[in-house]
Structures are given as C-alpha cells and as structure tokens.
Scaffold this active site. Structure first.
Site, PDB file in Angstrom:
ATOM      1  N   ASP A 189       5.599  -2.071  -4.704  1.00 47.67           N
ATOM      2  CA  ASP A 189       4.405  -2.917  -4.620  1.00 47.67           C
ATOM      3  C   ASP A 189       3.152  -2.165  -5.060  1.00 47.67           C
ATOM      4  O   ASP A 189       3.092  -0.933  -4.992  1.00 47.67           O
ATOM      5  CB  ASP A 189       4.174  -3.365  -3.164  1.00 47.67           C
ATOM      6  CG  ASP A 189       5.123  -4.487  -2.761  1.00 47.67           C
ATOM      7  OD1 ASP A 189       6.077  -4.766  -3.512  1.00 47.67           O
ATOM      8  OD2 ASP A 189       4.904  -5.079  -1.688  1.00 47.67           O
ATOM      9  N   ASP A 190       2.166  -2.948  -5.456  1.00 46.93           N
ATOM     10  CA  ASP A 190       0.758  -2.536  -5.626  1.00 46.93           C
ATOM     11  C   ASP A 190       0.394  -1.897  -6.968  1.00 46.93           C
ATOM     12  O   ASP A 190      -0.763  -1.576  -7.191  1.00 46.93           O
ATOM     13  CB  ASP A 190       0.273  -1.609  -4.490  1.00 46.93           C
ATOM     14  CG  ASP A 190       0.265  -2.319  -3.150  1.00 46.93           C
ATOM     15  OD1 ASP A 190       0.586  -3.517  -3.110  1.00 46.93           O
ATOM     16  OD2 ASP A 190      -0.045  -1.669  -2.140  1.00 46.93           O
ATOM     17  N   HIS A 216       2.131 -10.137  -7.187  1.00 49.32           N
ATOM     18  CA  HIS A 216       1.719  -9.624  -5.866  1.00 49.32           C
ATOM     19  C   HIS A 216       0.232  -9.938  -5.653  1.00 49.32           C
ATOM     20  O   HIS A 216      -0.504  -9.113  -5.110  1.00 49.32           O
ATOM     21  CB  HIS A 216       1.999  -8.123  -5.799  1.00 49.32           C
ATOM     22  CG  HIS A 216       1.875  -7.514  -4.428  1.00 49.32           C
ATOM     23  ND1 HIS A 216       2.339  -8.111  -3.285  1.00 49.32           N
ATOM     24  CD2 HIS A 216       1.317  -6.334  -4.018  1.00 49.32           C
ATOM     25  CE1 HIS A 216       2.076  -7.333  -2.240  1.00 49.32           C
ATOM     26  NE2 HIS A 216       1.451  -6.258  -2.650  1.00 49.32           N
ATOM     27  N   HIS A 266      -5.253  -8.611  -4.257  1.00 53.36           N
ATOM     28  CA  HIS A 266      -4.737  -7.948  -3.042  1.00 53.36           C
ATOM     29  C   HIS A 266      -5.836  -7.839  -1.990  1.00 53.36           C
ATOM     30  O   HIS A 266      -6.035  -6.789  -1.367  1.00 53.36           O
ATOM     31  CB  HIS A 266      -4.191  -6.563  -3.382  1.00 53.36           C
ATOM     32  CG  HIS A 266      -3.105  -6.088  -2.451  1.00 53.36           C
ATOM     33  ND1 HIS A 266      -3.372  -5.575  -1.204  1.00 53.36           N
ATOM     34  CD2 HIS A 266      -1.759  -6.052  -2.573  1.00 53.36           C
ATOM     35  CE1 HIS A 266      -2.242  -5.227  -0.623  1.00 53.36           C
ATOM     36  NE2 HIS A 266      -1.241  -5.521  -1.428  1.00 53.36           N
ATOM     37  N   TYR A 319       0.440  -7.443   2.031  1.00 56.72           N
ATOM     38  CA  TYR A 319       0.745  -7.045   3.418  1.00 56.72           C
ATOM     39  C   TYR A 319       1.919  -7.833   4.027  1.00 56.72           C
ATOM     40  O   TYR A 319       2.215  -7.697   5.206  1.00 56.72           O
ATOM     41  CB  TYR A 319      -0.482  -7.191   4.336  1.00 56.72           C
ATOM     42  CG  TYR A 319      -1.742  -6.678   3.698  1.00 56.72           C
ATOM     43  CD1 TYR A 319      -1.946  -5.299   3.556  1.00 56.72           C
ATOM     44  CD2 TYR A 319      -2.693  -7.550   3.177  1.00 56.72           C
ATOM     45  CE1 TYR A 319      -3.080  -4.820   2.913  1.00 56.72           C
ATOM     46  CE2 TYR A 319      -3.830  -7.068   2.534  1.00 56.72           C
ATOM     47  CZ  TYR A 319      -4.018  -5.707   2.417  1.00 56.72           C
ATOM     48  OH  TYR A 319      -5.140  -5.241   1.777  1.00 56.72           O
ATOM     49  N   HIS A 347       6.176   1.831  -2.545  1.00 54.23           N
ATOM     50  CA  HIS A 347       4.930   1.649  -3.305  1.00 54.23           C
ATOM     51  C   HIS A 347       4.910   2.642  -4.464  1.00 54.23           C
ATOM     52  O   HIS A 347       5.148   3.837  -4.229  1.00 54.23           O
ATOM     53  CB  HIS A 347       3.712   1.840  -2.398  1.00 54.23           C
ATOM     54  CG  HIS A 347       3.579   0.756  -1.369  1.00 54.23           C
ATOM     55  ND1 HIS A 347       4.283   0.774  -0.186  1.00 54.23           N
ATOM     56  CD2 HIS A 347       2.865  -0.399  -1.380  1.00 54.23           C
ATOM     57  CE1 HIS A 347       3.992  -0.325   0.504  1.00 54.23           C
ATOM     58  NE2 HIS A 347       3.139  -1.057  -0.199  1.00 54.23           N
TER      59      HIS A 347
HETATM   60 ZN   LIG Z   1       0.707  -4.751  -1.399  1.00 51.46          ZN
END
Ligand SMILES: [Zn+2]
Length: 258
Positions: free
Chosen positions: A75-76, A125, A129, A167, A220
């Site tokens: 993620d991210d 995603h 964010h 999250y 991540h």
């Molecule tokens: Zn995230």
C-alpha cells in the site's frame, strides 16, 4: 442484510423497549446512555476492521484455498522506495499487488510505469489518502476513486476493479460509493504493521506466524524496513513450499475492467 443495518435494528429495539418499560417503572437515563454507548462501540469496531464485513463485503483472503498459495500486497506507493521492493520481487520472480495512491502516481509516474511493466497488479488506494477519508461523503469517495482510476487507466489502458480504503476503515459512504463505482473491496488477513513497527525481526515474525494457505499479506512499499523484511519473507516462503501468486488469481476475481 448488512451487519451495520442489523446492529441498528437491534439497538433501536432495545432503546424502544427501555422507553416502553419506563412508562411503568422508573428507568434512569444512564441506562439509555449505556445502550447508546454500546451501539457506538459496535459501529466503531465494525468500521475499523475491514475483515468484519460490517459495512461492505470485503475480500481479505481465500478461505477455500487448500494449497500453500498466498498473495502479497503493498500500500501507499508509488514512492522511490518502491524501486527497491521491485528489485527484490524481480530477484525472486514474484508477482505482487500495489494499491497506489493517485497523487503519488502523479508525483512518480516513471516508478508507476515500472511497476506495470514488471507485470505486477495495480489497484486503487484513493487519490489523496486523506486522514479524514472516514468522514467523506459518498460523492467525495466516488471522486477519489474515479480520479485515481483515470490516472491508472491513462498508463495501463484499463481501469482497476480493486480498491482498498485508506487505513482499511469502511463507512456507509464507502458502501454507497462502491455501489456506483463497482470496485471490489480488498482487505488482508496478515497485517505486517511495517508502517508502525521499525524492528524488522518483529515485523517478519508477525507475518510468518500468521501465514496460511489463501492468505493476503499487507505491507507498505514506502518504508525502508519492508525491503529486507520482504527478502527474508520470500526466502522463508520458498523454504516452506509456499507459492506467491497474483492476488486476482488467489481470489478468482478480475483485477481490471475488460
Ligand atoms: Zn494506506
């Protein structure tokens, strides 16, 4: 019926029942407050854990998988650190999934292109964010999803169908937005906590303790620790005859439109 609706019906019934009883005997206001507080606690619990399927059905693993097959998700990103992750994945010939933030794709388009050219799955995603994502209205969630879909489609030529909320928090707005955008909600059942814990050994041990057939691991690609944890993890999986497969294959779901 959704768990969120069922919970509301149960708690409203209890409150009404208390109200009716209060016509006959004295019921202190604190009892009403207690029931309302319990209701709030259930809502917060259900919203915080994507695997609770409280607001929306989510795919957090393949519970029917009997073979030692798992999927790894990041993620991210994208982010300069993503390149180090890609290197490790390439060395072990492993295909992962990257849940990308729209504005990060705009910031690092070449890195995003490299993720795609190395045949990893890419997914949505959100665009920003935002730490306030849990409070976004349906229209704001739809905007976030569409914006990131368009950014991904510009490079990939097709829209992603997988979405993971920031999250992992779900809300009624997200449920209503997904009814429009038709994304599948993808969670995880192995949380590495690599964004929080800085000790590589602890992160690694957390993951291997939880790995089982059909698992989806959340990592991540934005943290340096994840690079060496990934290297150790892939060696562990190879040694224990686990096969890392693409997430669409693990879940038997289409990752993209068309
Ligand atoms: Zn995230």
């Amino acid at each position: 019926m959704l768990k969120h609706q069922l919970t509301a019906i149960v708690f409203i019934s209890i409150l009404l029942l208390l109200k009716i009883i209060s016509f006959f005997i004295v019921i202190e206001i604190s009892y009403f407050i207690l029931v309302a507080a319990l209701w709030l606690a259930v809502v917060l619990w259900g919203s915080s854990f994507i695997s609770s399927n409280y607001h929306v059905k989510s795919y957090c693993s393949n519970p029917l998988e009997t073979e030692k097959k798992i999927a790894i998700t990041f993620d991210d990103g994208p982010n300069p650190n993503t390149l180090l992750i890609l290197e490790v994945l390439k060395k072990h010939n492993v295909k992962a999934a990257f849940f990308c933030i729209g504005k990060n794709i705009e910031k690092y388009p070449e890195i995003f292109e490299q993720v795609i050219s190395e045949n990893h799955i890419v997914a949505n995603h959100s665009y920003g964010h935002s730490s306030l994502f849990d409070f976004f209205r349906k229209s704001q969630v739809i905007d976030e999803l569409n914006k990131t879909d368009a950014i991904i489609a510009k490079v990939l030529g097709k829209k992603p169908l997988f979405f993971r909320p920031p999250y992992g928090v779900t809300t009624p707005s997200i449920r209503r937005a997904l009814e429009v955008t038709k994304h599948k909600l993808i969670g995880w059942n192995v949380r590495s906590l690599d964004g929080i814990i800085k000790n590589e050994k602890i992160i690694f041990n957390r993951i291997i303790k939880r790995v089982k057939p059909g698992a989806i691991i959340l990592m991540h690609d934005t943290t340096f620790e994840s690079v060496s944890v990934l290297e150790q993890l892939l060696l562990f999986l190879e040694k224990n005859n686990y096969k890392v497969v693409a997430i669409d294959q693990l879940l038997n779901l289409k990752a993209y439109e068309n």
